[in-house]
Design a protein around this motif. Structure first.
Motif, PDB file in Angstrom:
ATOM      1  N   LEU A 163       0.848  -1.190   0.000  1.00  0.00           N
ATOM      2  CA  LEU A 163       0.000   0.000   0.000  1.00  0.00           C
ATOM      3  C   LEU A 163       0.887   1.244   0.000  1.00  0.00           C
ATOM      4  N   LEU A 164       0.730   2.088  -1.017  1.00  0.00           N
ATOM      5  CA  LEU A 164       1.528   3.299  -1.137  1.00  0.00           C
ATOM      6  C   LEU A 164       0.859   4.499  -0.469  1.00  0.00           C
ATOM      7  N   ALA A 165      -0.458   4.591  -0.614  1.00  0.00           N
ATOM      8  CA  ALA A 165      -1.204   5.712  -0.033  1.00  0.00           C
ATOM      9  C   ALA A 165      -2.686   5.359  -0.035  1.00  0.00           C
ATOM     10  N   TRP A 166      -3.438   6.057   0.815  1.00  0.00           N
ATOM     11  CA  TRP A 166      -4.878   5.840   0.879  1.00  0.00           C
ATOM     12  C   TRP A 166      -5.570   7.166   1.149  1.00  0.00           C
ATOM     13  N   SER A 167      -6.876   7.180   0.951  1.00  0.00           N
ATOM     14  CA  SER A 167      -7.671   8.370   1.260  1.00  0.00           C
ATOM     15  C   SER A 167      -9.113   7.944   1.486  1.00  0.00           C
TER      16      SER A 167
ATOM     17  N   VAL B  15     -20.897  20.612   4.784  1.00  0.00           N
ATOM     18  CA  VAL B  15     -22.300  20.982   4.888  1.00  0.00           C
ATOM     19  C   VAL B  15     -22.785  21.720   3.637  1.00  0.00           C
ATOM     20  N   ALA B  16     -21.875  22.448   2.958  1.00  0.00           N
ATOM     21  CA  ALA B  16     -22.244  23.161   1.732  1.00  0.00           C
ATOM     22  C   ALA B  16     -22.073  22.283   0.490  1.00  0.00           C
ATOM     23  N   PHE B  17     -21.628  21.045   0.675  1.00  0.00           N
ATOM     24  CA  PHE B  17     -21.459  20.036  -0.376  1.00  0.00           C
ATOM     25  C   PHE B  17     -20.301  20.347  -1.335  1.00  0.00           C
ATOM     26  N   ASN B  18     -20.285  21.514  -1.982  1.00  0.00           N
ATOM     27  CA  ASN B  18     -19.258  21.766  -3.001  1.00  0.00           C
ATOM     28  C   ASN B  18     -17.831  21.633  -2.488  1.00  0.00           C
ATOM     29  N   PRO B  19     -17.480  22.051  -1.269  1.00  0.00           N
ATOM     30  CA  PRO B  19     -16.101  21.839  -0.817  1.00  0.00           C
ATOM     31  C   PRO B  19     -15.822  20.428  -0.303  1.00  0.00           C
ATOM     32  N   SER B  20     -16.770  19.488  -0.477  1.00  0.00           N
ATOM     33  CA  SER B  20     -16.514  18.115  -0.041  1.00  0.00           C
ATOM     34  C   SER B  20     -15.278  17.583  -0.748  1.00  0.00           C
ATOM     35  N   LEU B  21     -14.550  16.715  -0.072  1.00  0.00           N
ATOM     36  CA  LEU B  21     -13.211  16.337  -0.509  1.00  0.00           C
ATOM     37  C   LEU B  21     -13.217  15.001  -1.243  1.00  0.00           C
ATOM     38  N   SER B  22     -12.928  15.051  -2.539  1.00  0.00           N
ATOM     39  CA  SER B  22     -12.854  13.848  -3.357  1.00  0.00           C
ATOM     40  C   SER B  22     -11.727  12.943  -2.883  1.00  0.00           C
ATOM     41  N   PRO B  23     -11.992  11.642  -2.688  1.00  0.00           N
ATOM     42  CA  PRO B  23     -10.904  10.757  -2.281  1.00  0.00           C
ATOM     43  C   PRO B  23      -9.829  10.604  -3.352  1.00  0.00           C
ATOM     44  N   LEU B  24     -10.163  10.813  -4.628  1.00  0.00           N
ATOM     45  CA  LEU B  24      -9.142  10.712  -5.676  1.00  0.00           C
ATOM     46  C   LEU B  24      -8.103  11.809  -5.531  1.00  0.00           C
ATOM     47  N   LEU B  25      -8.550  13.046  -5.417  1.00  0.00           N
ATOM     48  CA  LEU B  25      -7.606  14.158  -5.310  1.00  0.00           C
ATOM     49  C   LEU B  25      -6.766  14.054  -4.042  1.00  0.00           C
ATOM     50  N   THR B  26      -7.392  13.614  -2.963  1.00  0.00           N
ATOM     51  CA  THR B  26      -6.644  13.443  -1.720  1.00  0.00           C
ATOM     52  C   THR B  26      -5.604  12.351  -1.859  1.00  0.00           C
ATOM     53  N   LEU B  27      -5.966  11.258  -2.532  1.00  0.00           N
ATOM     54  CA  LEU B  27      -5.023  10.160  -2.740  1.00  0.00           C
ATOM     55  C   LEU B  27      -3.813  10.624  -3.538  1.00  0.00           C
ATOM     56  N   LEU B  28      -4.047  11.374  -4.611  1.00  0.00           N
ATOM     57  CA  LEU B  28      -2.940  11.864  -5.440  1.00  0.00           C
ATOM     58  C   LEU B  28      -2.052  12.816  -4.645  1.00  0.00           C
TER      59      LEU B  28
ATOM     60  N   GLN C 265      -1.625  12.689  -1.387  1.00  0.00           N
ATOM     61  CA  GLN C 265      -0.876  11.877  -0.430  1.00  0.00           C
ATOM     62  C   GLN C 265       0.319  11.195  -1.085  1.00  0.00           C
ATOM     63  N   LEU C 266       0.160  10.750  -2.309  1.00  0.00           N
ATOM     64  CA  LEU C 266       1.292  10.175  -3.031  1.00  0.00           C
ATOM     65  C   LEU C 266       2.413  11.199  -3.172  1.00  0.00           C
ATOM     66  N   THR C 267       2.041  12.414  -3.569  1.00  0.00           N
ATOM     67  CA  THR C 267       3.038  13.472  -3.750  1.00  0.00           C
ATOM     68  C   THR C 267       3.725  13.800  -2.430  1.00  0.00           C
TER      69      THR C 267
END
Length: 280
Positions: A206-210, A216-229, A231-233
């Motif tokens: 396992l290299l990284a996870w998210s 509450v406003a929905f739009n700033p919710s955090l995509s696990p894909l972007l967080t994963l990328l 974390q890799l960096t």
């Protein structure tokens, strides 16, 4: 951002304390204490000096605007973050430095966050995301040699309390996480109950996870894909090291991140595997 001369005393202290040539994406209490003693500076001053190092983790092929952020917790641990943009698609597919630093802290089971140090004023999108934190009212934000109590930056705010959420974003439930679904279940999603986690593997390593973080406003919710990328960096890992991506989601989720990951897998020419699991 304009280039600055390397802070050689800081780099030397980091190399000595961390025992590595690589820039660390986080520092323990013992490490921040020792470095502050060596440099004769406060923890906030250390974080401010480390901002260019945090920004060096930025991947911004479209905006070319490199932002670093550092989250500090009450144990005086330090967690870096940087903005990340996808090479394809619109700029809406991007992760902000503040979000990156906050997830980095949460993924390390950080204690209550006390300060956020940034090399630029936080945008409204990030202010709304930060407002999801359980301790947002007491958080201090530092940028451009200015210090603010977070509520000063978001007056008349809309937050979790407005929807009756009694447990806003705080430490993720990872204490007993062993299997992939455990990390998906650690998602913070009080509004939709969505459980999603992404993983990057090299073979069985396992290299990284998210996991998904909601707002509450929905739009700033955090995509696990972007967080994963991100974390890799932050772990000094390029996509060349990744052999496959995996997405684990609850079978009854109201929506899925499968298409988002499939688009990225096609662009990066990496295989992806999608798993659905039942609630247990």
């Amino acid at each position: 951002m304009p280039e600055t001369q390397p802070d050689q005393p800081l780099l030397n202290a980091l190399k000595t304390v961390v025992n590595s040539e690589l820039i660390p994406s986080s520092l323990t209490t013992a490490q921040t204490t020792e470095i502050c003693q060596q440099l004769h500076c406060s923890l906030i001053e250390l974080a401010e000096r480390m901002l260019p190092l945090a920004a060096s983790f930025s991947f911004a092929p479209k905006s070319n605007f490199h932002v670093g952020a550092i989250a500090l917790d009450k144990q005086q641990q330090l967690f870096m973050g940087a903005n990340y943009e996808l090479e394809y698609g619109p700029l809406t597919g991007s992760l902000h430095a503040e979000q990156s630093a906050i997830f980095n802290a949460l993924s390390h089971q950080a204690d209550e966050l006390t300060d956020l140090v940034i090399n630029a004023a936080p945008c409204g999108y990030c202010r709304q995301f930060i407002n999801e934190l359980a301790n947002a009212a007491s958080l201090k934000v530092h940028f451009n040699q200015q210090n603010f109590a977070f509520p000063e930056l978001l007056p008349q705010s809309f937050g979790p309390n407005d929807l009756g959420i009694k447990a806003p974003l705080a430490r993720l439930d990872l204490a007993t996480a062993k299997q992939a679904p455990d990390f998906a279940k650690a998602s913070y999603s009080p509004y939709t109950q969505t459980q999603s986690a992404m993983f990057a593997y090299h073979g069985d390593k396992l290299l990284a996870w998210s996991c998904y973080l909601e707002n509450v406003a929905f739009n700033p919710s955090l995509s696990p894909l972007l967080t994963l990328l991100s974390q890799l960096t932050l772990n000094h890992l390029s996509l060349d090291k990744v052999e496959r991506f995996e997405l684990w989601e609850h079978i009854d989720n109201p929506f899925s991140f499968r298409q988002e990951l499939e688009n990225f897998a096609e662009h990066s020419r990496k295989p992806m595997v999608h798993h659905s699991y039942p609630l247990t």
